[in-house]
Design a protein around this motif. Structure first.
Motif, mmCIF file in Angstrom:
data_model
loop_
_atom_site.group_PDB
_atom_site.id
_atom_site.type_symbol
_atom_site.label_atom_id
_atom_site.label_comp_id
_atom_site.label_asym_id
_atom_site.label_seq_id
_atom_site.Cartn_x
_atom_site.Cartn_y
_atom_site.Cartn_z
ATOM 1 N N CYS C 243 0.691 -1.024 -0.040
ATOM 2 C CA CYS C 243 -0.047 0.045 0.145
ATOM 3 C C CYS C 243 0.875 1.198 0.049
ATOM 4 O O CYS C 243 0.485 2.240 -0.604
ATOM 5 N N THR C 244 1.943 1.128 0.701
ATOM 6 C CA THR C 244 2.611 2.429 0.919
ATOM 7 C C THR C 244 3.606 2.458 -0.359
ATOM 8 O O THR C 244 3.902 3.831 -0.789
ATOM 9 N N ILE C 245 4.165 1.592 -0.939
ATOM 10 C CA ILE C 245 5.146 1.652 -1.948
ATOM 11 C C ILE C 245 4.535 2.276 -3.269
ATOM 12 O O ILE C 245 4.959 2.973 -4.027
ATOM 13 N N PRO C 248 1.307 7.663 -4.129
ATOM 14 C CA PRO C 248 1.852 8.940 -4.637
ATOM 15 C C PRO C 248 2.422 9.913 -3.629
ATOM 16 O O PRO C 248 3.235 10.677 -3.762
ATOM 17 N N LEU C 249 1.741 9.869 -2.353
ATOM 18 C CA LEU C 249 2.014 10.643 -1.146
ATOM 19 C C LEU C 249 2.893 9.971 -0.114
ATOM 20 O O LEU C 249 2.759 10.217 1.203
ATOM 21 N N CYS C 250 3.316 8.634 -0.334
ATOM 22 C CA CYS C 250 4.272 8.072 0.852
ATOM 23 C C CYS C 250 5.673 8.282 0.053
ATOM 24 O O CYS C 250 6.050 8.048 -0.887
ATOM 25 N N TYR C 251 6.653 8.658 0.994
ATOM 26 C CA TYR C 251 7.979 9.147 0.555
ATOM 27 C C TYR C 251 9.077 8.855 1.550
ATOM 28 O O TYR C 251 10.087 9.236 1.368
ATOM 29 N N CYS C 252 8.647 7.907 2.665
ATOM 30 C CA CYS C 252 9.650 7.867 3.684
ATOM 31 C C CYS C 252 10.970 6.790 3.316
ATOM 32 O O CYS C 252 10.491 6.112 2.297
ATOM 33 N N PHE C 253 11.832 6.856 4.019
ATOM 34 C CA PHE C 253 13.080 6.206 3.470
ATOM 35 C C PHE C 253 13.895 5.766 4.714
ATOM 36 O O PHE C 253 13.722 6.429 5.677
ATOM 37 N N ASP C 273 11.156 3.135 2.256
ATOM 38 C CA ASP C 273 10.806 2.521 3.463
ATOM 39 C C ASP C 273 9.098 2.325 3.575
ATOM 40 O O ASP C 273 8.371 3.083 2.784
ATOM 41 N N SER C 274 8.858 1.906 4.591
ATOM 42 C CA SER C 274 7.388 1.537 4.815
ATOM 43 C C SER C 274 7.093 1.707 6.105
ATOM 44 O O SER C 274 7.577 0.836 6.918
ATOM 45 N N CYS C 275 6.211 2.608 6.502
ATOM 46 C CA CYS C 275 5.789 2.425 8.138
ATOM 47 C C CYS C 275 4.808 1.277 8.541
ATOM 48 O O CYS C 275 4.726 1.174 9.508
ATOM 49 N N ALA C 279 10.010 -3.307 11.557
ATOM 50 C CA ALA C 279 11.212 -2.417 12.269
ATOM 51 C C ALA C 279 11.320 -1.062 12.193
ATOM 52 O O ALA C 279 12.095 -0.301 12.600
ATOM 53 N N PHE C 280 10.286 -0.473 11.309
ATOM 54 C CA PHE C 280 10.069 1.190 11.218
ATOM 55 C C PHE C 280 10.570 1.841 12.170
ATOM 56 O O PHE C 280 11.271 2.903 12.249
ATOM 57 N N ALA C 281 9.934 1.483 13.355
ATOM 58 C CA ALA C 281 10.288 2.491 14.480
ATOM 59 C C ALA C 281 11.001 1.983 15.736
ATOM 60 O O ALA C 281 11.053 2.453 16.876
ATOM 61 N N TYR C 299 -1.049 4.905 12.201
ATOM 62 C CA TYR C 299 0.113 5.877 11.890
ATOM 63 C C TYR C 299 0.092 6.257 10.308
ATOM 64 O O TYR C 299 0.377 7.411 10.005
ATOM 65 N N ARG C 300 -0.080 5.190 9.703
ATOM 66 C CA ARG C 300 -0.150 5.423 7.772
ATOM 67 C C ARG C 300 -1.361 6.463 7.604
ATOM 68 O O ARG C 300 -1.143 7.449 7.020
ATOM 69 N N PHE C 301 -2.599 6.323 8.383
ATOM 70 C CA PHE C 301 -3.556 6.993 8.279
ATOM 71 C C PHE C 301 -3.554 8.345 9.007
ATOM 72 O O PHE C 301 -3.953 9.315 8.198
ATOM 73 N N SER C 302 -2.984 8.436 9.867
ATOM 74 C CA SER C 302 -2.744 9.789 10.740
ATOM 75 C C SER C 302 -1.708 10.629 9.767
ATOM 76 O O SER C 302 -2.031 11.770 9.765
ATOM 77 N N HIS C 303 -0.738 9.973 9.230
ATOM 78 C CA HIS C 303 0.171 10.836 8.248
ATOM 79 C C HIS C 303 -0.726 11.585 7.126
ATOM 80 O O HIS C 303 -0.586 12.664 7.202
ATOM 81 N N LYS C 304 -1.560 10.700 6.596
ATOM 82 C CA LYS C 304 -2.237 11.310 5.602
ATOM 83 C C LYS C 304 -3.286 12.179 5.743
ATOM 84 O O LYS C 304 -3.517 13.251 5.085
ATOM 85 N N PHE C 305 -4.198 11.961 6.993
ATOM 86 C CA PHE C 305 -5.272 12.681 7.073
ATOM 87 C C PHE C 305 -5.109 13.629 8.426
ATOM 88 O O PHE C 305 -5.976 14.316 8.676
HETATM 89 S S1 SF4 Z 1 5.174 7.123 7.398
HETATM 90 FE FE1 SF4 Z 1 3.692 5.608 6.168
HETATM 91 S S2 SF4 Z 1 2.065 7.030 5.458
HETATM 92 FE FE2 SF4 Z 1 3.863 8.322 5.809
HETATM 93 S S3 SF4 Z 1 5.205 8.184 4.156
HETATM 94 FE FE3 SF4 Z 1 6.051 6.619 5.383
HETATM 95 S S4 SF4 Z 1 4.798 4.664 4.415
HETATM 96 FE FE4 SF4 Z 1 3.619 6.444 3.873
#
Ligand code: SF4
Ligand code: FAD
Ligand code: SF4
Ligand code: SF4
Ligand code: SF4
Lengths: 288, 274, 354
Positions: C243-245, C248-253, C273-275, C279-281, C299-305
């Motif tokens: 979903c995050t890869i 268009p608005l996911c960009y974390c690395f 990367d993908s939240c 291992a993300f946090a 967290y994924r949806f809180s980033h977006k909205f």
């Molecule tokens: S933290 Fe999650 S929602 Fe935010 S850019 Fe990364 S993958 Fe996307």
């Protein structure tokens, strides 16, 4: 609030590449405690060395080429110019490799990043520093700063806990600090013959007299420490806005782009790592 | 029964370098089809450079003279199936700083561990015909006998991981092996997704590192690199069953990494339904 | 597969859309002095691909969202932040002017938001170096069952918010709208009637056009932290990161150093990367600030909205539907936001936000 409509893409300017580190030299390094080393560093580039400034509580992205990068707090006071110090606990890939560095070796740094302790706003007040383990590193920067700017602050109190006596950091500086206030330490477990205290850090509050309405609290340590210490400060009557806490999170970029350090709506690397309890009120995941 | 390590190695890995010298490397074969060792030879262009950059002291497949240590890193290919192999394995552990399991046999028992889903007596009768008195050990991952610092999974092990392990140890870095699922790389390659088309692809719950070779040529991932750190197998099985039958799916999971701890609960549930 | 999934057409080329012959010529001209990306068909998906004389751009009215969004051009899945050797470190060269042809309204809008995010506060140099020299050409889309830009506000662009837009809703009468000075230059040789200045560009109307209450969502998201709806999603989610890869608005690395056999030579890479990954946090020592999958989904949806709205006054979801389309278990923003809008402060689990 920045508005999307305010920023037409064609006029973006790209001033500075944040991701390129600069070389710094190890002027000296000593083992402070088992697994913890202290480094005095200096930028190789004289202009950068001259211009470098920071505030207590800020961190650097420290790296070795071919090994990796990690956020490390500056542990020397901003009042010392020309050099800066870090204190590193061996925890993994990069920190392990840093421990193999010797005097004269070089490493790579970028920064400083984040918001430090707002010491200027605390002028005239008493300060209490509450640290756990390696968390004393950023506090030491602030303590030494307050010590150096003696007249600007009231009394200093340092409450510090570590797992064992030998893991207590900067022990040979406590006497200097005591000239400006009190230093109380405690350990989780101690070998027979240990004269000091054992137990949890909150018991140290019984040993000190505080004037909560005129005191600012500066905290850094493992998350398990937070709830107990904050509970105690609340009981004593500290206001949320006077309690400052330095948070740790996974960080890659240091500039609010990689998203690893986010807590709800703030970036620990940009709005933090030092935040007041007032700033994080209502965010239950901040203090874990 | 202890069944192989979790994702995090237990204890510190000693990645300190051999002072002044080259990295001392050993490749030890136990019982296996030798496919993983062959991956070293398949490094081709890199192999020549590698042979200059490190000292490969033990590699029976490619060398006539082999030394028994000391090593900085040893790759163990295969599983101990005979008692003397167990001794070799323990000796190797004593003689190396870093021990890496090479491939899914040594990491998870691999294909030989299928032995465990059959009666050993029957196997000796039908597979090893005329060798009923063969003294085979129960097939277990090497982590069952010795401490394993790095798991290089896969059938065969991936060249990328072999090179990352060696270049990292030369540089003094902890090898940065991938822990995320296949889908990440599969999407980056812009492959069509076989799973959403209804094929039983184990990509979402299988660790990346091979370069998603199978889905990239239209073949569903068979999970030879074993589970991700926290596979949601209950949900995955439900989705996968849209494209295959329960027995076939369980056989798929049993093929390469049947002894992976993450899979056991799923196998238990399967047995209950039988 | 699941009844909710739209079938993927065999090949985009066979979807019956006419390829405009004059377009090919224009693209070839643009490619002569630009790095040009077009959209082409691969394995039943539309993808962004670098233009080559023998490539087959998908034109007409490409329906499907691309597999990877245009972020891949400006924030590649893997890139060296710098190379190092005995001589020190060296940043890779800045790429030349880029033109991307074939973005839909939501894709143009998401690209603008991503660029604003990368330019905000401390600019991301490698991204901005590529993006600020680039020009985007939009094309009309057709609504697919899986997209919902009307819900997120990424369904329209005012003049000045795009460079060029090729209107193809009437395939017999294509027209090229000019939205910026840079676009005007490129339009000079275009084989289409030019509308200069171009007007508002609006996505085709949706059946149910009401927008989500985007202003209210940050607070709703905050309140929903710890709610049971996230646990329910977590029982289905595979944590695969698809979903995050594709978003268009996911960009974390994350970053990783790589060396050659001579350890003096190597590079510091940054990689997507993908939240949604465990291992993300996680920090050294093993403590994980987002241990629970339910929390990672939140967290994924809180980033977006929440976070994106609070910073830019825009939703961090374009409504393209790619995440839903490529999610093996069919989790997507429409279902999630419907859930969030229903969560009341009382229905929280213990551990939620006060
Ligand atoms: S933290 Fe999650 S929602 Fe935010 S850019 Fe990364 S993958 Fe996307
Ligand atoms: C704002 C901020 C300030 C900080 N300040 C300081 C500071 O002043 N001083 C300080 O010391 N730290 C500080 N830290 C923490 C520091 O950033 C981490 O300890 C550091 O990121 C660890 O990086 P690493 O590459 O050494 O570990 P990594 O390699 O990333 O470690 C990750 C995990 O890998 C595993 N691992 C790594 N190497 C081995 C090995 N050889 N064997 C087995 N397992 C292994 C371990 O399980 C470890 O938990 C700070 C963090 C933040 C966010
Ligand atoms: S084909 Fe398999 S590996 Fe690739 S994205 Fe789909 S499920 Fe994942
Ligand atoms: S969250 Fe999903 S629908 Fe929204 S922009 Fe990202 S991929 Fe598209
Ligand atoms: S694509 Fe679906 S299953 Fe995979 S991580 Fe995203 S929401 Fe979970």
């Amino acid at each position: 609030m920045a508005k999307l409509s305010d920023i037409p893409p064609r006029e973006y300017n790209t001033p500075h590449n944040e991701y390129l580190p600069e070389e710094a030299r190890v002027l000296s390094t000593t083992e402070l405690a088992p697994g913890i080393r202290h480094f005095v560093l200096e930028f190789v580039d004289p202009a950068r060395k001259e211009a470098f400034s920071f505030c207590s509580g800020q961190f650097m992205q420290v790296s070795l080429l071919g090994i990796g990068e990690a956020p490390i707090s500056i542990c020397s006071p901003p009042t010392i110019r020309g050099t800066f110090e870090i204190c590193v606990r061996e925890a993994g890939n990069l920190t392990g490799a840093l421990h193999r560095l010797r005097q004269g070796d070089t490493l790579w740094v970028r920064g400083p990043y984040g918001q430090g302790f707002p010491l200027a706003e605390m002028a005239g007040r008493d300060l209490i520093f509450i640290g756990g383990g390696i968390g004393l590193a950023p506090l030491r920067s602030a303590i030494d700063c307050a010590v150096c700017l003696n007249d600007e602050f009231g009394e200093l109190t340092v409450l510090y806990g570590a797992r064992t006596p030998e893991l207590l950091l900067f022990t040979d500086e406590y006497d200097t600090w005591r000239q400006h206030g009190r230093v109380e330490t405690i350990v989780d477990e101690a070998p027979p013959g240990w004269q000091g205290r054992t137990g949890v850090i909150t018991t140290l509050f019984d040993a000190v007299d505080l004037k909560p309405e005129n005191t600012s609290a500066l905290i850094c340590g493992p998350p398990v420490m937070f709830s107990f210490v904050l509970g105690r400060l609340k009981e004593l009557g500290f206001a949320d806005a006077d309690i400052f806490i330095s948070l740790e999170r996974h960080m890659r970029c240091g500039v609010g782009k990689c998203e690893h350090c986010v807590v709800e709506s703030f970036y620990t690397c940009r709005q933090g790592p030092v935040l007041s309890i007032g700033q994080i009120r209502g965010i239950s995941s901040a203090l874990r | 029964m202890k069944q192989g390590p979790g994702p995090e190695p237990e204890g510190r890995i000693d990645i300190s370098k051999n002072p002044g010298g080259k990295l001392r490397v050993g490749i030890f074969p136990l019982t296996s089809d030798a496919g993983c060792q062959l991956e070293f030879l398949n490094l081709q262009d890199d192999l020549l450079a590698l042979a200059k950059a490190v000292d490969i002291l033990h590699f029976p497949m490619a060398r006539a003279f082999n030394v028994d240590g000391p090593f900085d890193v040893v790759f163990v290919d295969g599983v101990p199936a005979r008692r003397d192999e167990l001794e070799i394995l323990r000796e190797v552990r004593r003689n190396t700083k870093v021990l890496a399991s090479l491939g899914s046999c040594s990491s998870f028992g691999g294909v030989p561990a299928a032995q465990r889903f059959h009666d050993l007596g029957d196997l000796k009768k039908y597979v090893y015909r005329g060798m009923e008195d063969l003294d085979t050990l129960e097939i277990l991952p090497i982590s069952n006998y010795v401490r394993v610092d790095l798991q290089l999974r896969g059938c065969p092990a991936s060249k990328w991981e072999i090179m990352e392990t060696l270049t990292a140890l030369i540089a003094g870095r902890l090898p940065q092996l991938k822990t995320y699922p296949q889908c990440i790389e599969c999407k980056i390659k812009e492959n069509r997704c076989l799973l959403i088309e209804g094929q039983p692809c184990l990509g979402p719950i299988t660790r990346a590192g091979c370069g998603v070779v199978c889905p990239s040529v239209g073949v569903p991932c068979d999970g030879c690199r074993g589970p991700t750190e926290e596979p949601n197998l209950t949900s995955a099985v439900e989705i996968l069953l849209r494209g295959t039958t329960y027995p076939d799916l369980i056989r798929k999971f049993q093929k390469f990494c049947s002894l992976s701890p993450e899979y056991q609960e799923m196998f238990d549930r399967w047995r209950e339904t039988q | 597969m699941g009844a909710s999934k739209p079938e993927i057409p065999e090949s985009q080329d066979s979807s019956g859309q006419s390829v405009l012959p004059e377009l090919q010529g224009w693209l070839r001209e643009i490619a002569a002095d630009h790095r040009l990306f077009i959209t082409a068909a691969k394995g039943g998906n539309r993808i962004f691909e670098e233009f080559s004389p023998d490539c087959k751009p998908v034109t007409g009215l490409p329906q499907e969202r691309t597999l990877l969004p245009v972020k891949k051009v400006f924030l590649p899945p893997s890139e060296p932040l710098f190379e190092f050797s005995r001589g020190g470190i060296e940043a890779p060269p800045t790429p030349e002017n880029t033109v991307v042809f074939g973005l839909h309204v939501c894709e143009l809008s998401a690209d603008r938001l991503l660029a604003a995010n990368m330019a905000h506060d401390r600019p991301d140099f490698p991204y901005m170096a590529r993006r600020s020299q680039s020009l985007m050409i939009g094309v009309s889309c057709r609504r697919t069952s899986g997209c919902f830009c009307e819900k997120t506000g990424h369904d329209h662009l005012a003049p000045g918010e795009y460079d060029l837009f090729l209107h193809l809703d009437d395939p017999e009468h294509p027209r090229l709208a000019v939205g910026s000075d840079a676009g005007r230059e490129l339009a000079a040789n275009a084989p289409f009637p030019v509308e200069d200045p171009g007007g508002d560009v609006i996505a085709p109307a949706a059946a149910a056009p009401e927008r989500w209450p985007l202003e209210a969502l940050p607070e709703k998201m905050h309140d929903s932290f710890g709610a049971v709806m996230w646990d329910e999603l977590a029982t289905r989610c595979l944590g695969c990161g698809n979903c995050t890869i594709v978003c268009p608005l996911c960009y974390c690395f994350y970053t990783r150093d790589e060396t050659e056999l001579d350890p003096a030579n190597g590079r510091r890479l940054r990689l997507w990367d993908s939240c949604q990954l465990l291992a993300f946090a996680r920090v050294a020592g093993g403590h994980n600030f987002r241990e629970a999958r339910s929390e990672r989904i939140w967290y994924r949806f809180s980033h977006k909205f929440m976070r994106t709205w609070d910073t830019f006054g825009a939703a961090g979801c374009s409504g393209c539907g790619a995440c839903f389309h490529f999610c093996p278990v069919g989790i997507g923003p429409r279902q999630v936001i419907a859930g969030v809008l229903q969560v009341t402060t009382n229905s929280q689990d213990a551990g939620g936000n006060p």
